[in-house]
Design a protein around this motif. Structure first.
Motif, short mmCIF file in Angstrom:
data_model
loop_
_atom_site.label_atom_id
_atom_site.label_comp_id
_atom_site.label_asym_id
_atom_site.label_seq_id
_atom_site.Cartn_x
_atom_site.Cartn_y
_atom_site.Cartn_z
N THR A 9 7.49 9.01 62.89
CA THR A 9 6.37 9.97 62.86
C THR A 9 6.86 11.41 62.74
OG1 THR A 9 6.38 10.11 65.27
CG2 THR A 9 4.92 8.45 64.29
N GLY A 10 8.18 11.60 62.63
CA GLY A 10 8.75 12.96 62.59
C GLY A 10 8.90 13.50 61.18
N LEU A 11 9.53 14.65 61.11
CA LEU A 11 9.69 15.40 59.85
C LEU A 11 10.33 14.53 58.74
CD1 LEU A 11 9.65 18.53 58.84
CD2 LEU A 11 12.09 18.41 59.26
N ILE A 12 11.44 13.88 59.06
CA ILE A 12 12.16 13.08 58.06
C ILE A 12 11.46 11.73 57.87
CG2 ILE A 12 14.37 11.96 57.51
CD1 ILE A 12 15.69 14.15 59.37
N THR A 31 7.17 3.75 68.13
CA THR A 31 6.75 5.07 68.58
C THR A 31 6.67 5.10 70.10
OG1 THR A 31 5.00 6.74 68.52
CG2 THR A 31 4.31 4.46 68.18
N THR A 32 6.97 6.25 70.66
CA THR A 32 6.90 6.40 72.12
C THR A 32 5.47 6.79 72.56
OG1 THR A 32 7.58 8.72 71.94
CG2 THR A 32 9.32 7.10 72.38
N LYS A 36 -0.08 6.80 68.67
CA LYS A 36 0.38 6.88 67.27
C LYS A 36 0.58 5.51 66.61
CE LYS A 36 3.17 11.16 67.72
NZ LYS A 36 4.58 11.58 67.61
N LEU A 69 15.91 7.11 63.59
CA LEU A 69 15.78 8.58 63.52
C LEU A 69 15.37 9.19 64.85
CD1 LEU A 69 13.63 8.73 60.22
CD2 LEU A 69 16.09 9.14 60.38
N GLY A 71 14.70 10.87 68.34
CA GLY A 71 15.40 11.86 69.15
C GLY A 71 14.46 13.01 69.40
N SER A 89 17.13 10.82 74.91
CA SER A 89 16.25 10.28 73.85
C SER A 89 17.07 9.69 72.71
CB SER A 89 15.32 11.38 73.31
OG SER A 89 16.08 12.41 72.72
N ARG A 90 18.30 10.13 72.56
CA ARG A 90 19.16 9.58 71.51
C ARG A 90 20.00 8.42 72.04
NH1 ARG A 90 17.77 14.60 70.52
NH2 ARG A 90 17.23 15.08 68.37
N VAL A 171 17.59 20.62 57.76
CA VAL A 171 16.69 20.02 56.77
C VAL A 171 15.66 21.06 56.32
CG1 VAL A 171 15.03 18.19 56.31
CG2 VAL A 171 17.01 17.74 57.78
N1 NAP Z 1 15.43 18.08 60.99
C1 NAP Z 1 16.68 18.52 61.01
O1 NAP Z 1 17.00 19.64 60.54
C2 NAP Z 1 17.77 17.63 61.58
C3 NAP Z 1 19.11 18.05 61.51
C4 NAP Z 1 20.11 17.26 62.06
C5 NAP Z 1 19.77 16.06 62.68
N2 NAP Z 1 18.47 15.67 62.74
C6 NAP Z 1 18.16 14.42 63.47
O2 NAP Z 1 17.43 13.52 62.67
C7 NAP Z 1 16.47 12.83 63.48
C8 NAP Z 1 15.09 12.98 62.86
O3 NAP Z 1 14.84 14.37 62.69
P1 NAP Z 1 13.36 14.95 62.49
O4 NAP Z 1 13.52 16.35 62.05
O5 NAP Z 1 12.53 14.01 61.70
O6 NAP Z 1 12.87 14.96 64.02
P2 NAP Z 1 11.40 15.12 64.60
O7 NAP Z 1 10.44 15.63 63.57
O8 NAP Z 1 11.51 15.89 65.87
O9 NAP Z 1 10.99 13.61 64.90
C9 NAP Z 1 11.75 12.80 65.76
C10 NAP Z 1 10.92 11.63 66.26
O10 NAP Z 1 11.61 11.08 67.38
C11 NAP Z 1 10.66 10.53 68.28
N3 NAP Z 1 10.97 10.92 69.66
C12 NAP Z 1 10.72 12.11 70.27
N4 NAP Z 1 11.11 12.08 71.54
C13 NAP Z 1 11.60 10.83 71.76
C14 NAP Z 1 12.13 10.16 72.90
N5 NAP Z 1 12.23 10.76 74.08
N6 NAP Z 1 12.54 8.87 72.76
C15 NAP Z 1 12.45 8.23 71.55
N7 NAP Z 1 11.91 8.82 70.44
C16 NAP Z 1 11.51 10.09 70.57
C17 NAP Z 1 9.29 11.05 67.90
O11 NAP Z 1 8.52 9.94 67.45
P3 NAP Z 1 7.36 9.28 68.37
O12 NAP Z 1 6.59 10.42 68.97
O13 NAP Z 1 6.56 8.52 67.37
O14 NAP Z 1 8.04 8.44 69.37
C18 NAP Z 1 9.54 12.02 66.76
O15 NAP Z 1 8.57 11.92 65.75
C19 NAP Z 1 16.53 13.42 64.88
O16 NAP Z 1 17.23 12.57 65.72
C20 NAP Z 1 17.29 14.73 64.68
O17 NAP Z 1 18.12 15.07 65.77
C21 NAP Z 1 17.46 16.42 62.21
#
Ligand code: NAP
Length: 307
Positions: A9-12, A31-32, A36, A69, A71, A89-90, A171
């Motif tokens: 459900t996140g950005l990626i 999903t947590t 959702k 994904l 975190g 969370s990771r 990203v």
């Molecule tokens: N975006 C960047 O620039 C970037 C850069 C480097 C690494 N990353 C890594 O790539 C991954 C995805 O990035 P993103 O930008 O798509 O992140 P995001 O938009 O923050 O989405 C991450 C998803 O993780 C889930 N989440 C949140 N808290 C959680 C918890 N406590 N336990 C389990 N799941 C949880 C949520 O889904 P639900 O609410 O549905 O559970 C959320 O939609 C992340 O791990 C991030 O660290 C991202």
């Protein structure tokens, strides 16, 4: 074919799901948030709580591959409890996935896993290019988080399946993340950078990152891969390119390093650390970037940013 995506459900995740749909691959997601579960049309949602060690095992039914994904957001105040959550969370989510499969291994047929990781594992470096082989002995908080996260992911290798870890850079997307956050101040002529602005900033266009994840899944990549565009830029160049593309002036002096450290403390590492990260390994895998230069990526995205 069916994949299971965590953090869908996140950005990626949201863009990656569309890629799977477009190729006819079915998607389950974890999903947590119970609210959702029915939020993604065409995909089946399942609840999990890594903190409470709860996971609905039905999420693995018919699944060949896992895309991990999940975190929690790192861009919120690094209080003691938020830092604990950023790490757990990771680590806990990865461990719960692994143990759920391990304890039911006869019932499932997972052929590979592709997991997010981050370039934050590399030590801050102003001159040298960092590759997947760069030694990463964790020192800072972010380095420790990513190191511990990757250690958990490595456990999946015990299933004798390919395990790909994509070390993602910043990203660039139209629906959130750094570009959206910078657009308003830049539009107001308040764009600037931090410190001397020479910090290396490995970035990647969301569409290229999604294609990397898809290729890693399809071609069974195994090991560590930097998910960054071939031409990283300095932070000064990134912020000035955005201003230029929005046709806005850029006149403010840089935000002083000492002041930022005083204001947000340890979290200042997120913008003061420098990384010059290589994409050679991904290129050698035959990956073609659509957005190799920051100008073309920002030009494409800036007009699409949700306001
Ligand atoms: N975006 C960047 O620039 C970037 C850069 C480097 C690494 N990353 C890594 O790539 C991954 C995805 O990035 P993103 O930008 O798509 O992140 P995001 O938009 O923050 O989405 C991450 C998803 O993780 C889930 N989440 C949140 N808290 C959680 C918890 N406590 N336990 C389990 N799941 C949880 C949520 O889904 P639900 O609410 O549905 O559970 C959320 O939609 C992340 O791990 C991030 O660290 C991202």
């Amino acid at each position: 074919m069916k994949v299971l995506i965590t953090g869908a459900t996140g950005l990626i995740g949201k863009v990656l799901i569309e890629k799977f749909f477009s190729t006819g691959i079915k998607v389950n997601f974890l999903t947590t948030k119970k609210s959702k579960i029915h939020s993604i049309k065409g995909a089946s949602g399942f609840y999990w709580s890594p903190a409470k060690k709860i996971l609905d095992l039905k999420c693995f039914d018919g699944v060949d591959s896992i895309i991990h994904l999940a975190g929690s957001r790192i861009s919120r105040p690094w209080t003691k409890s938020n830092k604990k959550d950023i790490l757990s969370s990771r680590v806990d989510s990865t461990r719960l996935l692994f143990l759920s499969l391990k304890n039911n291994i006869e019932s499932f047929h997972i052929k590979n896993i592709v997991s997010a990781s981050a370039i934050g594992i590399y030590p801050s470096e102003f001159k040298k290019t960092q590759t997947e082989k760069t030694n990463s002995t964790p020192n800072s908080f972010m380095e420790r988080v990513v190191y511990a996260w990757e250690k958990e992911i490595e456990n999946f290798s015990s299933f004798n399946i390919p395990v790909a870890k994509i070390r993602i850079g910043l990203v660039l997307s139209f629906s959130g993340g750094v570009l959206k956050a910078l657009k308003t101040p830049t539009n107001l002529g308040l764009g600037t950078y931090f410190g001397n602005g020479e910090q290396g900033q490995p970035w990647i266009h969301i569409n290229d990152l999604v294609e990397i994840f898809f290729k890693a899944y399809k071609d069974n990549w195994d090991g560590i891969f930097n998910g960054v565009a071939p031409n990283p830029v300095s932070q000064e160049k990134l912020t000035k390119t955005l201003a230029k593309s929005l046709k806005r002036p850029f006149f403010l002096p840089p935000f002083p390093k000492f002041l930022l450290k005083r204001l947000i403390g340890e979290m200042s590492h997120l913008v003061l650390d420098s990384h010059w990260v290589s994409s050679k390994k991904v290129l050698d895998k035959g990956f073609n970037f659509k957005y190799e230069n920051i100008e073309s990526a920002i030009k494409d995205l800036v007009k699409k940013i949700d306001s």
